[in-house]
Design a protein around this motif. Structure first.
Motif, PDB file in Angstrom:
ATOM      1  N   ARG A  75      -5.917  -8.871   3.113  1.00 10.68           N
ATOM      2  CA  ARG A  75      -4.471  -8.660   3.198  1.00 10.68           C
ATOM      3  C   ARG A  75      -4.034  -8.415   4.645  1.00 10.68           C
ATOM      4  O   ARG A  75      -3.007  -8.934   5.097  1.00 10.68           O
ATOM      5  CB  ARG A  75      -4.056  -7.491   2.310  1.00 10.68           C
ATOM      6  N   VAL A 109      -5.102   3.483   2.438  1.00  6.12           N
ATOM      7  CA  VAL A 109      -6.207   2.817   3.138  1.00  6.12           C
ATOM      8  C   VAL A 109      -7.402   3.751   3.272  1.00  6.12           C
ATOM      9  O   VAL A 109      -8.549   3.359   3.036  1.00  6.12           O
ATOM     10  CB  VAL A 109      -5.736   2.320   4.514  1.00  6.12           C
ATOM     11  N   TYR A 139       0.807  -1.226   0.000  1.00  4.41           N
ATOM     12  CA  TYR A 139       0.000   0.000   0.000  1.00  4.41           C
ATOM     13  C   TYR A 139       0.836   1.270   0.000  1.00  4.41           C
ATOM     14  O   TYR A 139       0.275   2.368   0.021  1.00  4.41           O
ATOM     15  CB  TYR A 139      -0.941  -0.013   1.205  1.00  4.41           C
ATOM     16  N   CYS A 192      -8.569  -5.538   0.863  1.00  4.11           N
ATOM     17  CA  CYS A 192      -7.795  -4.895   1.921  1.00  4.11           C
ATOM     18  C   CYS A 192      -7.951  -5.655   3.236  1.00  4.11           C
ATOM     19  O   CYS A 192      -6.964  -5.914   3.940  1.00  4.11           O
ATOM     20  CB  CYS A 192      -8.238  -3.443   2.070  1.00  4.11           C
ATOM     21  N   ASP A 227     -12.728  -4.145  -3.393  1.00 10.09           N
ATOM     22  CA  ASP A 227     -11.491  -3.519  -2.928  1.00 10.09           C
ATOM     23  C   ASP A 227     -11.431  -3.518  -1.406  1.00 10.09           C
ATOM     24  O   ASP A 227     -10.367  -3.741  -0.815  1.00 10.09           O
ATOM     25  CB  ASP A 227     -11.390  -2.086  -3.459  1.00 10.09           C
TER      26      ASP A 227
END
Length: 432
Positions: A348, A330, A319, A345, A341
């Motif tokens: 991850r 973020v 990121y 996130c 999306d």
């Protein structure tokens, strides 16, 4: 993947008990059990001149400090009569009723998108404007000025010019265990018996995961927001990182059962939230100002040479190459309308165990070389899983004497496993 973080795959009518995976025991880690902290009153940091680096990119308390004000006693009162503006991430959202759950992965959700919390105090003309256009009032002796009732008060001498900041404390995953949090903060001298800030210029970082599994996640968030304002009034601060459960909770509130494409099959945020200990009581009490505050939390911070992360993963590198880049990425993602999306996130930052084993120190160095600092402090992975203590055969709760230092002393784990009868850890930096 560990039992406390699961993602729904295709629905099965009778899934049965889930297998608990075996985890390797790490022989090279050590526990650190800090001495009880009597509180902070000295004007210096650890008795020496302070020359450490502090950089958070975004402060978890910044937003609340604008909207919560100290009263004359130094306590905190919530602004009343405020308006609500919209934010791109949560326009016109309202939590609807209670969502039933029958043990299946899917469930209905009637919530709409929620407006951001941007309070504005009502305009009131100043005394000078009220007198404009009138005859000048007679001149009288006014005497000494009255003290400003909104001025911050200090439970200790006010900080002088150039005085160094107070000590730094970190708090591991709370997961809704509000009473355990209050007890540990009191034990460390950070709050008083009434639950108010008593740590002067000390600094506290919560490492994320306020909700889910425990009984009162919203109560935990309210307490952290309160302490953020009270600490600011006292010359310290209380800030927080965004954990994977904050992403999960926000996603459940925003997207409900909207399908997402996961590697385990079609799933939804609401289903994953329920599988990971989501408490309906928290969702029912979630308000606009909670959402606005949570969505502004930073993902990564640097404090006195300690790189603070929620998750023990290198996914942060995907990121951005600096702390501001990661936090901006973020926050920008949370301002979009893409459920996939958001899900990506969340997935991850749910990865873990990057700092275990022979390759662990290399992974730590990769993050430190990119973002700065000499040591990583993280939550997310419960220490009983890192050490293998969760597999005790005697049936006793895992013994967690303190934070767990590992990866050639480069990483400190702070999730004491409060959800599995471990401990909720609060520790002063540096550790060990």
């Amino acid at each position: 993947m560990t039992p406390e973080d699961r993602f729904p795959g295709p629905e099965h009518p009778h899934p049965g008990p889930r297998h608990q995976p075996d985890l390797d025991v790490l022989p090279y880690g050590t526990y650190y059990e800090p001495d009880p902290a009597p509180g902070y009153s000295a004007p210096s940091y650890d008795g020496e001149a302070y020359d450490g680096e502090t950089y958070s990119g975004y402060g978890g308390a910044r937003y609340l400090e604008q909207h919560w004000s100290p009263d004359a006693q130094g306590h905190t009162v919530h602004a009343q009569g405020i308006g609500v503006d919209q934010s791109p991430a949560f326009p016109q959202y309202e939590v609807q009723g209670q969502v039933g759950y029958d043990g299946q992965d899917q469930g209905g959700y009637d919530g709409q998108d929620q407006g951001g919390y941007e309070p504005t105090l009502p305009d009131q003309p100043s005394p000078a404007l009220q007198l404009a256009g009138r005859d000048d009032p007679p001149t009288i002796e006014l005497g000494p000025p009255l003290p400003d009732p909104a001025a911050p008060t200090y439970p200790y001498p006010a900080p002088g010019p150039g005085e160094p900041p107070g000590p730094v404390y970190v708090v591991g995953d709370v997961h809704g265990y509000l009473e355990e949090l209050r007890a540990e903060l009191r034990h460390q001298g950070l709050i008083d018996d009434d639950g108010h800030w008593s740590a002067g210029r000390a600094r506290i970082w919560f490492l994320g995961d306020f909700t889910d599994r425990g009984p009162d996640g919203i109560g935990v968030i309210d307490l952290v927001m309160q302490l953020a304002a009270e600490a600011a009034a006292a010359g310290g601060y209380c800030r927080a990182l965004m954990g994977n459960h904050e992403l999960l909770f926000l996603g459940a509130a925003r997207y409900g059962d909207e399908p997402v494409q996961s590697t385990a099959g079609t799933a939804s945020f609401l289903a994953a939230w329920r599988l990971n200990g989501g408490q309906q009581n928290d969702l029912d009490r979630l308000e606009a100002h909670h959402i606005s505050w949570l969505s502004r939390l930073p993902a990564i911070a640097l404090e006195d040479g300690h790189l603070l992360l929620h998750s023990d993963t290198t996914a942060y590198l995907e990121y951005g190459e600096s702390i501001p880049d990661v936090n901006d990425a973020v926050h920008s993602l949370l301002a979009t309308d893409s459920v996939d999306d958001w899900w990506d996130c969340f997935r991850r930052f749910t990865k873990r165990f990057a700092f275990r084993g022979d390759a662990g120190p290399m992974a730590v160095h990769e993050l430190l070389d990119t973002y700065g600092g000499s040591r990583i402090v993280h939550g997310h992975s419960p220490i009983p899983y890192l050490t293998g203590a969760v597999h005790n055969d005697d049936g006793e709760p895992p013994h967690i004497p303190g934070p767990y230092v590992y990866a050639d002393d480069l990483a400190v784990a702070m999730d004491g496993g409060v959800t599995m009868e471990g401990r909720l850890l609060v520790a002063r930096l540096p550790i060990g």
